[in-house]
Write a protein that holds these residues in place. Sequence first.
Motif, PDB file in Angstrom:
ATOM      1  N   PHE A 241       0.791  -1.219  -0.113  1.00 55.85           N
ATOM      2  CA  PHE A 241       0.072   0.208  -0.044  1.00 55.85           C
ATOM      3  C   PHE A 241       0.840   1.270   0.053  1.00 55.85           C
ATOM      4  CE2 PHE A 241      -2.986  -3.103   1.728  1.00 55.85           C
ATOM      5  CZ  PHE A 241      -4.090  -2.899   0.882  1.00 55.85           C
ATOM      6  N   GLN A 242       1.973   1.287   0.770  1.00 57.78           N
ATOM      7  CA  GLN A 242       3.149   2.337   0.886  1.00 57.78           C
ATOM      8  C   GLN A 242       3.431   2.633  -0.549  1.00 57.78           C
ATOM      9  OE1 GLN A 242       6.128   1.874   3.610  1.00 57.78           O
ATOM     10  NE2 GLN A 242       6.748   4.023   3.345  1.00 57.78           N
ATOM     11  N   ASN A 243       3.713   1.633  -1.278  1.00 60.01           N
ATOM     12  CA  ASN A 243       4.432   1.661  -2.514  1.00 60.01           C
ATOM     13  C   ASN A 243       3.618   2.016  -3.520  1.00 60.01           C
ATOM     14  OD1 ASN A 243       6.662   0.547  -1.473  1.00 60.01           O
ATOM     15  ND2 ASN A 243       6.592  -1.158  -2.415  1.00 60.01           N
ATOM     16  N   GLY A 244       2.088   1.965  -3.318  1.00 54.27           N
ATOM     17  CA  GLY A 244       1.216   2.241  -4.436  1.00 54.27           C
ATOM     18  C   GLY A 244       0.866   3.686  -4.350  1.00 54.27           C
ATOM     19  N   GLY A 245       0.773   4.352  -3.258  1.00 58.92           N
ATOM     20  CA  GLY A 245       0.376   5.575  -3.299  1.00 58.92           C
ATOM     21  C   GLY A 245      -0.884   5.908  -3.615  1.00 58.92           C
ATOM     22  N   LEU A 246      -1.301   6.911  -4.447  1.00 61.81           N
ATOM     23  CA  LEU A 246      -2.343   7.455  -4.788  1.00 61.81           C
ATOM     24  C   LEU A 246      -3.113   6.750  -5.950  1.00 61.81           C
ATOM     25  CD1 LEU A 246      -3.019  11.218  -4.127  1.00 61.81           C
ATOM     26  CD2 LEU A 246      -4.228   9.402  -2.874  1.00 61.81           C
ATOM     27  N   PHE A 247      -2.189   6.453  -6.838  1.00 66.73           N
ATOM     28  CA  PHE A 247      -2.424   6.014  -8.230  1.00 66.73           C
ATOM     29  C   PHE A 247      -1.708   4.745  -8.533  1.00 66.73           C
ATOM     30  CE2 PHE A 247      -2.651  10.778  -8.413  1.00 66.73           C
ATOM     31  CZ  PHE A 247      -4.117  10.829  -8.463  1.00 66.73           C
TER      32      PHE A 247
END
Length: 372
Positions: A241-247
């Motif tokens: 989730f941290q790697n994915g960020g907003l988009f």
Amino acid sequence: MISFSRVDTSVLGRWWWTIDRWLLSAILLIVAIGAILTLAASPPVAARIGLDTYHFAIRQFAYLPLALLTMIFVSLLEPVMVRRLAAVLFAVFLILTASTHFLGAEVKGAARWISFAGFTIQPSEFLKPTFAVVAAWMFSEWRKDTAFPGHFISIALFALVAGLLVTQPDFGMTAVISAVWGVQFFLAGLPVFFVVLVAVVFMTGSMAAYMMVDHVKSRVDRFLDPASGDNYQISRSLEAFQNGGLFGTGPGEGDIKHLLPDAHTDFIFAVAGEEFGLIACLFIIGLFATIVLRGFSKMFHETNLFVLLAVGGLVTQFGLQAVINMASTTHLMPTKGMTLPFISYGGSSLLSLALGMGMLLSLTRRRVGGEL
């Protein structure tokens, strides 16, 4: 594109003009998202265990047409046929669930599956929707005629189902079925004595599971104190989730799925978070919320008690299963092997959800005078 005249009296014509198209659209969107995420999440898992790259995706896509046909067929039925179908299937899968104690294939320390002709089925998955409808039937008959011991029959069936699941063991599914049954009993107007009794039984059962079952105790302890044990999967999930960020990092560009053993099942929501980002995850949550809220909205306008209780049970089960999976993935509760409805890989899960949503679509169709 489907198009029917309002004066079309065919089975499909009447179905089209009476079905809740918001519910149907939300379900189909989730199914489509599940297909995309299966393609994104499963190849690394398959490669890691020496299978063909698209092994899991191909199997899931093979089940999809059958699941959709099941959902549409069941949604065509009238409520009286829905409860008859649920009763027959409940009896069949209750017997099959009991047979897992003798014939079941053990996976990860639990005997929940039966294998035959190259296919593996988890019978207990089908108990969730069918028991919700059968319990609703028993409670509604009890309310129609208090001389009919529908509530006691429901209690006996619940005790039998819970006993079979606990001895597999499958505490997660036991908890979901217990919660759904408790909600239905409450909506049916159970006496205060039973409210207290059910609450005590649930709390006692939870405490006993924690004290007596090592893996339950371990999961709760690791949730409360991450330093007390191995939290590899949940750590990688949060990292996704941290790697994915907003988009997100982009379709197929995620790294964490290569490290998560259950990326295609229990932690597929983490793959969505990394590759498609927070916005996509919120959209998925919104779709689940749409189904749940739409179902409850229909339920609260229902005059037929059986339909009210059945819809309430099916919607609660669907929403609770989604919440448990997403909360586990985001470390908001102890991890539990619970599939994300229509998104996680699994043939039994997919077909049982299609059955349950078909029943929901049938029971929420517009009917004249609320007649069965």
